[in-house]
Design a protein around this motif. Structure first.
Motif, PDB file in Angstrom:
ATOM      1  N   ALA A 107      -9.285 -26.546  32.392  1.00 34.58           N
ATOM      2  CA  ALA A 107      -9.269 -27.816  31.575  1.00 34.58           C
ATOM      3  C   ALA A 107      -9.950 -27.746  29.973  1.00 34.58           C
ATOM      4  CB  ALA A 107      -9.539 -28.646  32.514  1.00 34.58           C
ATOM      5  N   GLN A 108     -11.321 -27.187  30.057  1.00 31.78           N
ATOM      6  CA  GLN A 108     -11.339 -27.219  29.065  1.00 31.78           C
ATOM      7  C   GLN A 108     -11.129 -26.137  28.245  1.00 31.78           C
ATOM      8  OE1 GLN A 108     -14.201 -28.517  27.111  1.00 31.78           O
ATOM      9  NE2 GLN A 108     -14.502 -29.909  28.611  1.00 31.78           N
ATOM     10  N   GLU A 109     -10.342 -24.787  28.301  1.00 28.93           N
ATOM     11  CA  GLU A 109     -10.099 -23.756  28.197  1.00 28.93           C
ATOM     12  C   GLU A 109      -8.375 -24.460  27.089  1.00 28.93           C
ATOM     13  OE1 GLU A 109      -8.797 -21.105  30.746  1.00 28.93           O
ATOM     14  OE2 GLU A 109     -11.197 -19.520  30.742  1.00 28.93           O
ATOM     15  N   ARG A 110      -7.669 -24.832  27.778  1.00 30.52           N
ATOM     16  CA  ARG A 110      -6.696 -25.899  27.243  1.00 30.52           C
ATOM     17  C   ARG A 110      -6.560 -26.773  26.210  1.00 30.52           C
ATOM     18  NH1 ARG A 110      -1.005 -23.338  29.583  1.00 30.52           N
ATOM     19  NH2 ARG A 110      -1.886 -22.446  31.177  1.00 30.52           N
ATOM     20  N   LEU A 111      -7.823 -27.463  26.505  1.00 32.36           N
ATOM     21  CA  LEU A 111      -8.311 -28.390  25.475  1.00 32.36           C
ATOM     22  C   LEU A 111      -8.930 -27.495  23.996  1.00 32.36           C
ATOM     23  CD1 LEU A 111      -9.801 -31.056  27.421  1.00 32.36           C
ATOM     24  CD2 LEU A 111      -7.827 -31.172  26.610  1.00 32.36           C
ATOM     25  N   HIS A 112      -8.956 -26.405  24.485  1.00 32.00           N
ATOM     26  CA  HIS A 112     -10.125 -25.388  23.215  1.00 32.00           C
ATOM     27  C   HIS A 112      -8.364 -25.069  22.892  1.00 32.00           C
ATOM     28  CE1 HIS A 112     -12.281 -23.214  21.528  1.00 32.00           C
ATOM     29  NE2 HIS A 112     -11.854 -21.968  21.519  1.00 32.00           N
ATOM     30  N   ARG A 113      -7.774 -24.805  23.347  1.00 35.19           N
ATOM     31  CA  ARG A 113      -6.058 -23.795  23.091  1.00 35.19           C
ATOM     32  C   ARG A 113      -5.373 -24.824  22.118  1.00 35.19           C
ATOM     33  NH1 ARG A 113      -3.275 -21.013  28.003  1.00 35.19           N
ATOM     34  NH2 ARG A 113      -4.755 -19.597  28.447  1.00 35.19           N
ATOM     35  N   LEU A 114      -5.643 -26.246  22.235  1.00 39.32           N
ATOM     36  CA  LEU A 114      -4.846 -27.189  20.833  1.00 39.32           C
ATOM     37  C   LEU A 114      -5.812 -27.486  20.313  1.00 39.32           C
ATOM     38  CD1 LEU A 114      -3.713 -29.672  24.537  1.00 39.32           C
ATOM     39  CD2 LEU A 114      -2.664 -28.048  23.349  1.00 39.32           C
ATOM     40  N   THR A 115      -7.267 -27.784  20.326  1.00 41.84           N
ATOM     41  CA  THR A 115      -7.777 -27.094  19.114  1.00 41.84           C
ATOM     42  C   THR A 115      -8.109 -26.676  18.067  1.00 41.84           C
ATOM     43  OG1 THR A 115      -9.689 -26.419  19.936  1.00 41.84           O
ATOM     44  CG2 THR A 115      -9.400 -29.242  20.114  1.00 41.84           C
ATOM     45  N   ALA A 116      -7.162 -25.451  18.242  1.00 43.98           N
ATOM     46  CA  ALA A 116      -7.292 -24.785  17.019  1.00 43.98           C
ATOM     47  C   ALA A 116      -6.490 -25.056  16.138  1.00 43.98           C
ATOM     48  CB  ALA A 116      -6.710 -23.007  18.356  1.00 43.98           C
ATOM     49  N   GLY A 117      -7.368 -24.442  15.100  1.00 38.15           N
ATOM     50  CA  GLY A 117      -6.201 -24.621  13.764  1.00 38.15           C
ATOM     51  C   GLY A 117      -6.801 -26.483  13.269  1.00 38.15           C
ATOM     52  N   LEU A 118      -7.279 -26.985  14.174  1.00 39.50           N
ATOM     53  CA  LEU A 118      -7.561 -28.276  13.160  1.00 39.50           C
ATOM     54  C   LEU A 118      -9.207 -28.873  12.297  1.00 39.50           C
ATOM     55  CD1 LEU A 118      -7.906 -31.059  16.841  1.00 39.50           C
ATOM     56  CD2 LEU A 118      -6.551 -30.072  15.159  1.00 39.50           C
ATOM     57  N   ARG A 119      -9.910 -27.819  12.621  1.00 40.10           N
ATOM     58  CA  ARG A 119     -11.893 -26.747  11.557  1.00 40.10           C
ATOM     59  C   ARG A 119     -10.572 -26.675  10.366  1.00 40.10           C
ATOM     60  NH1 ARG A 119     -16.358 -26.141  14.396  1.00 40.10           N
ATOM     61  NH2 ARG A 119     -16.775 -27.906  15.439  1.00 40.10           N
ATOM     62  N   LEU A 120      -9.559 -26.182  10.746  1.00 41.35           N
ATOM     63  CA  LEU A 120      -9.076 -25.481   8.857  1.00 41.35           C
ATOM     64  C   LEU A 120      -7.938 -27.074   8.656  1.00 41.35           C
ATOM     65  CD1 LEU A 120      -8.369 -23.559   7.159  1.00 41.35           C
ATOM     66  CD2 LEU A 120      -6.584 -23.449   8.229  1.00 41.35           C
ATOM     67  N   LEU A 121      -7.978 -27.357   8.941  1.00 44.07           N
ATOM     68  CA  LEU A 121      -7.607 -29.231   8.244  1.00 44.07           C
ATOM     69  C   LEU A 121      -8.566 -29.864   7.783  1.00 44.07           C
ATOM     70  CD1 LEU A 121      -4.046 -29.771  10.482  1.00 44.07           C
ATOM     71  CD2 LEU A 121      -4.406 -28.739   8.002  1.00 44.07           C
ATOM     72  N   GLU A 122      -9.149 -29.688   8.717  1.00 50.07           N
ATOM     73  CA  GLU A 122     -10.734 -31.254   8.433  1.00 50.07           C
ATOM     74  C   GLU A 122     -11.231 -30.031   6.708  1.00 50.07           C
ATOM     75  OE1 GLU A 122     -12.896 -30.723  11.153  1.00 50.07           O
ATOM     76  OE2 GLU A 122     -12.016 -31.872  13.027  1.00 50.07           O
ATOM     77  N   ALA A 123     -11.231 -29.348   7.046  1.00 51.80           N
ATOM     78  CA  ALA A 123     -12.200 -28.761   5.959  1.00 51.80           C
ATOM     79  C   ALA A 123     -11.344 -28.507   4.484  1.00 51.80           C
ATOM     80  CB  ALA A 123     -12.209 -26.525   6.299  1.00 51.80           C
ATOM     81  N   ILE A 124      -9.901 -28.553   4.960  1.00 49.71           N
ATOM     82  CA  ILE A 124      -8.791 -28.641   3.818  1.00 49.71           C
ATOM     83  C   ILE A 124      -9.363 -30.200   3.005  1.00 49.71           C
ATOM     84  CG2 ILE A 124      -6.557 -28.779   2.627  1.00 49.71           C
ATOM     85  CD1 ILE A 124      -6.522 -26.763   4.350  1.00 49.71           C
ATOM     86  N   ALA A 125      -9.297 -31.193   4.045  1.00 50.46           N
ATOM     87  CA  ALA A 125      -9.462 -32.637   3.555  1.00 50.46           C
ATOM     88  C   ALA A 125     -10.073 -32.724   3.725  1.00 50.46           C
ATOM     89  CB  ALA A 125      -9.265 -33.200   5.488  1.00 50.46           C
ATOM     90  N   GLN A 126     -11.701 -31.857   3.877  1.00 53.41           N
ATOM     91  CA  GLN A 126     -12.838 -32.461   2.887  1.00 53.41           C
ATOM     92  C   GLN A 126     -12.875 -32.100   1.276  1.00 53.41           C
ATOM     93  OE1 GLN A 126     -15.903 -31.539   5.939  1.00 53.41           O
ATOM     94  NE2 GLN A 126     -15.548 -33.111   7.385  1.00 53.41           N
ATOM     95  N   ILE A 127     -13.193 -30.725   1.595  1.00 55.86           N
ATOM     96  CA  ILE A 127     -13.135 -29.828   0.305  1.00 55.86           C
ATOM     97  C   ILE A 127     -11.610 -29.772  -1.249  1.00 55.86           C
ATOM     98  CG2 ILE A 127     -11.054 -27.372   0.686  1.00 55.86           C
ATOM     99  CD1 ILE A 127     -13.666 -26.341  -0.352  1.00 55.86           C
ATOM    100  N   ALA A 128     -10.676 -30.177  -0.908  1.00 56.69           N
ATOM    101  CA  ALA A 128      -9.658 -30.293  -1.947  1.00 56.69           C
ATOM    102  C   ALA A 128      -9.790 -31.691  -2.950  1.00 56.69           C
ATOM    103  CB  ALA A 128      -7.842 -31.345  -0.643  1.00 56.69           C
ATOM    104  N   PRO A 129     -10.983 -32.450  -2.173  1.00 62.18           N
ATOM    105  CA  PRO A 129     -11.322 -33.776  -3.285  1.00 62.18           C
ATOM    106  C   PRO A 129     -12.265 -33.440  -4.494  1.00 62.18           C
ATOM    107  CG  PRO A 129     -10.949 -35.221  -1.303  1.00 62.18           C
ATOM    108  CD  PRO A 129     -10.599 -33.478  -0.840  1.00 62.18           C
TER     109      PRO A 129
END
Length: 237
Positions: A107-129
């Protein structure tokens, strides 16, 4: 043709500076990542609970083999986890603790695959302003330097134009950050729903939904009850 493609970028650079080009590049990355995540979720069957629910119902009703066949036919993360749990219970009934631990790993492996890429989007949302604010500060510095160099011959229209261009980067930064943050929130909610679906399905499998069944069915699942013998009131018996 190459110059035609670069002309809008050059105009944007002249208007907002290098910071605006960086923000434009981040917006392209954000959109591409979001579209890739939507494709990944659709291919993985995120949100599809029909197969896993049917498999759990069959398993609870005692049709373990049919439940395993149904679960193995699904492609969603919940169905994969349900199939692993049923398979472990069927073929390793004496190692329930190990089965539960291994299912949690899957279950953790499957969820980890789904979360891939979210950190990048979070970083863009924080650094853009912050980048937008940085560009505004640089533009204001240039505007005040020009004002200082002009001395007493200051043209208010030129000063206002420089400030307007400086504030443009802040607007662009916010325009990139807001939809990106909304995308992160939406994707994260989908993953959280999938996590809850996994936990609910596994709880139903390992407990066989004892509390949801009729009292007599629950008694049969627990096994025959042993009635305690009552003391006889007749002497000698």
């Amino acid at each position: 043709m190459f110059e035609t493609l670069l002309s809008p970028l050059y105009d944007l650079y002249e208007l907002g500076g290098a910071v605006t080009l960086i923000l434009l590049f981040l917006s392209v990355i954000s959109l591409a990542t979001f579209l890739l995540k939507i494709w990944q979720f659709a291919a993985a069957g995120v949100g599809r609970r029909g197969t896993s629910k049917k498999a759990v119902d069959r398993f609870v009703d005692g049709q373990e083999r049919d439940a395993l066949t149904i679960a193995q036919g699904g492609c969603s993360p919940v169905a994969v986890v349900v199939a692993a749990a049923i398979r472990g219970i069927l073929f390793r009934p004496d190692a329930r603790a190990d089965v539960e631990e291994d299912v949690q790993r899957i279950a953790q492996e499957r969820l980890h695959r789904l979360t891939a890429g979210l950190r990048l989007l979070e970083a863009i949302a924080q650094i853009a302003p912050l980048l937008g604010l940085f560009g505004t500060v640089l533009g204001m510095i240039e505007a005040f330097q020009a004002m200082q160099g002009a001395g007493s011959n200051i043209d208010p229209s030129q000063l206002a134009g420089g400030i307007w261009v400086a504030l443009l980067t802040t607007a662009v930064g916010l325009a990139v950050a807001m939809p990106t943050q909304l995308a992160v929130t939406w994707l994260d909610s989908r993953i959280e729903n999938e996590r809850v679906g996994m936990e609910t399905a596994l709880a139903a499998i390992f407990t066989r939904r004892i509390t949801d069944r009729a009292p007599e069915a629950a008694a049969r699942a627990k096994g025959p009850s042993v009635r305690k013998a009552e003391p006889s009131l007749v002497p000698g018996e």
